[in-house]
Write a protein that holds these residues in place. Structure first.
Motif, PDB file in Angstrom:
ATOM      1  N   LEU A 126       1.034  -1.309   0.147  1.00  0.00           N
ATOM      2  CA  LEU A 126       0.158  -0.020  -0.090  1.00  0.00           C
ATOM      3  C   LEU A 126       0.938   1.369   0.029  1.00  0.00           C
ATOM      4  O   LEU A 126       1.870   1.225   0.652  1.00  0.00           O
ATOM      5  CB  LEU A 126      -0.713  -0.133   1.292  1.00  0.00           C
ATOM      6  N   GLU A 127       0.694   2.207  -0.816  1.00  0.00           N
ATOM      7  CA  GLU A 127       1.449   3.497  -0.807  1.00  0.00           C
ATOM      8  C   GLU A 127       0.336   4.815  -0.865  1.00  0.00           C
ATOM      9  O   GLU A 127      -0.858   4.559  -0.964  1.00  0.00           O
ATOM     10  CB  GLU A 127       2.003   3.623  -2.246  1.00  0.00           C
ATOM     11  N   ALA A 145       0.222  -0.285   9.046  1.00  0.00           N
ATOM     12  CA  ALA A 145       1.188  -1.003   9.014  1.00  0.00           C
ATOM     13  C   ALA A 145       1.433  -2.006  10.041  1.00  0.00           C
ATOM     14  O   ALA A 145       1.937  -3.109   9.736  1.00  0.00           O
ATOM     15  CB  ALA A 145       2.516  -0.063   8.626  1.00  0.00           C
ATOM     16  N   GLU A 146       1.044  -1.491  11.221  1.00  0.00           N
ATOM     17  CA  GLU A 146       1.471  -2.380  12.292  1.00  0.00           C
ATOM     18  C   GLU A 146       0.493  -3.491  12.491  1.00  0.00           C
ATOM     19  O   GLU A 146       0.517  -4.662  12.564  1.00  0.00           O
ATOM     20  CB  GLU A 146       1.284  -1.528  13.762  1.00  0.00           C
ATOM     21  N   VAL A 152       7.347   0.483   6.973  1.00  0.00           N
ATOM     22  CA  VAL A 152       6.969   1.723   6.452  1.00  0.00           C
ATOM     23  C   VAL A 152       8.150   2.072   5.824  1.00  0.00           C
ATOM     24  O   VAL A 152       9.186   2.410   6.628  1.00  0.00           O
ATOM     25  CB  VAL A 152       6.164   2.797   7.319  1.00  0.00           C
ATOM     26  N   LYS A 153       8.402   2.427   4.459  1.00  0.00           N
ATOM     27  CA  LYS A 153       9.459   3.243   3.954  1.00  0.00           C
ATOM     28  C   LYS A 153       8.780   4.619   3.402  1.00  0.00           C
ATOM     29  O   LYS A 153       8.022   4.605   2.886  1.00  0.00           O
ATOM     30  CB  LYS A 153      10.266   2.313   2.797  1.00  0.00           C
ATOM     31  N   ARG A 154       9.695   5.806   3.804  1.00  0.00           N
ATOM     32  CA  ARG A 154       9.500   7.002   3.517  1.00  0.00           C
ATOM     33  C   ARG A 154      10.605   7.615   2.620  1.00  0.00           C
ATOM     34  O   ARG A 154      11.674   7.523   2.654  1.00  0.00           O
ATOM     35  CB  ARG A 154       9.235   7.881   4.699  1.00  0.00           C
ATOM     36  N   ARG A 175       5.542   3.940   1.772  1.00  0.00           N
ATOM     37  CA  ARG A 175       5.510   2.554   1.169  1.00  0.00           C
ATOM     38  C   ARG A 175       5.377   1.519   2.295  1.00  0.00           C
ATOM     39  O   ARG A 175       6.138   1.304   2.949  1.00  0.00           O
ATOM     40  CB  ARG A 175       6.626   2.293   0.202  1.00  0.00           C
ATOM     41  N   ILE A 176       4.249   0.866   2.227  1.00  0.00           N
ATOM     42  CA  ILE A 176       3.836   0.068   3.339  1.00  0.00           C
ATOM     43  C   ILE A 176       3.587  -1.597   2.773  1.00  0.00           C
ATOM     44  O   ILE A 176       2.942  -1.794   1.831  1.00  0.00           O
ATOM     45  CB  ILE A 176       2.394   0.358   4.117  1.00  0.00           C
TER      46      ILE A 176
END
Length: 181
Positions: A126-127, A145-146, A152-154, A175-176
């Motif tokens: 998911l973004e 995300a949890e 999670v990347k940012r 970006r999850i």
């Protein structure tokens, strides 16, 4: 105030919890309500009513609305599957009526939509983009995300300089992935 609030012929009491809401796909008839909720949020870039009508027609399968017991839209999430990344659902906008904020509606919308799209299309990512300082959205997506066991990347997707005029903050991509359901 949503369109539903403005209609005295259809009074409603706010739902006490997300369980009192019905989450389903939007139809074009829901476009004006999405526009109204986006406008009332005061934090979203508000598109034309026409764009919400088209969105509810063309991307209904990757979007969701929350309805109260009378059928009025009290929340929405719009998204699409990225054409160049078919396992990725991009969340475009999410908004909840003030009367149901704090009840978990936004999280319920994200969970229901991503499960539906994962079942139908096999997404595992998911973004979304969030402007710096939008703490509520950052918390919403971190919590998502949890719940789904993802990281999670940012990174900055669109720097402020890419927006005409002045005053638009950068859009930070969240970006999850990988998602587990």
């Amino acid at each position: 105030m949503t369109t539903a609030h403005a209609d005295p012929a259809h009074p409603r009491t706010p739902p006490r919890s997300p369980s009192s809401l019905h989450i389903d796909s939007p139809g074009p008839e829901d476009g004006p309500a999405l526009w109204q909720l986006a406008r009332e949020a005061k934090t979203l870039d508000v598109n034309s009513v026409y764009s919400y009508l088209l969105w509810c027609r063309d991307f209904a399968g990757t979007s969701a609305v929350a309805r109260d017991r009378t059928g009025h839209v009290v929340g929405f999430v719009t998204g699409y599957v990225r054409p160049d990344a078919p396992a990725t659902l991009l969340i475009w906008q999410i908004s909840v009526a003030e009367s149901v904020r704090g009840l978990g509606v936004a999280g319920a919308l994200l969970d229901a939509l991503s499960l539906r799209v994962a079942t139908q299309r096999g997404i595992d990512c998911l973004e979304t983009t969030i402007t710096p300082g939008n703490v509520a959205s950052e918390r919403l997506f971190a919590s998502y995300a949890e719940r789904h066991g993802a990281q999670v990347k940012r990174e900055v997707l669109f720097p402020a300089e890419q927006f005409p005029g002045s005053g638009h903050e950068p859009e930070v991509l969240h970006r999850i992935a990988p998602l587990s359901f």
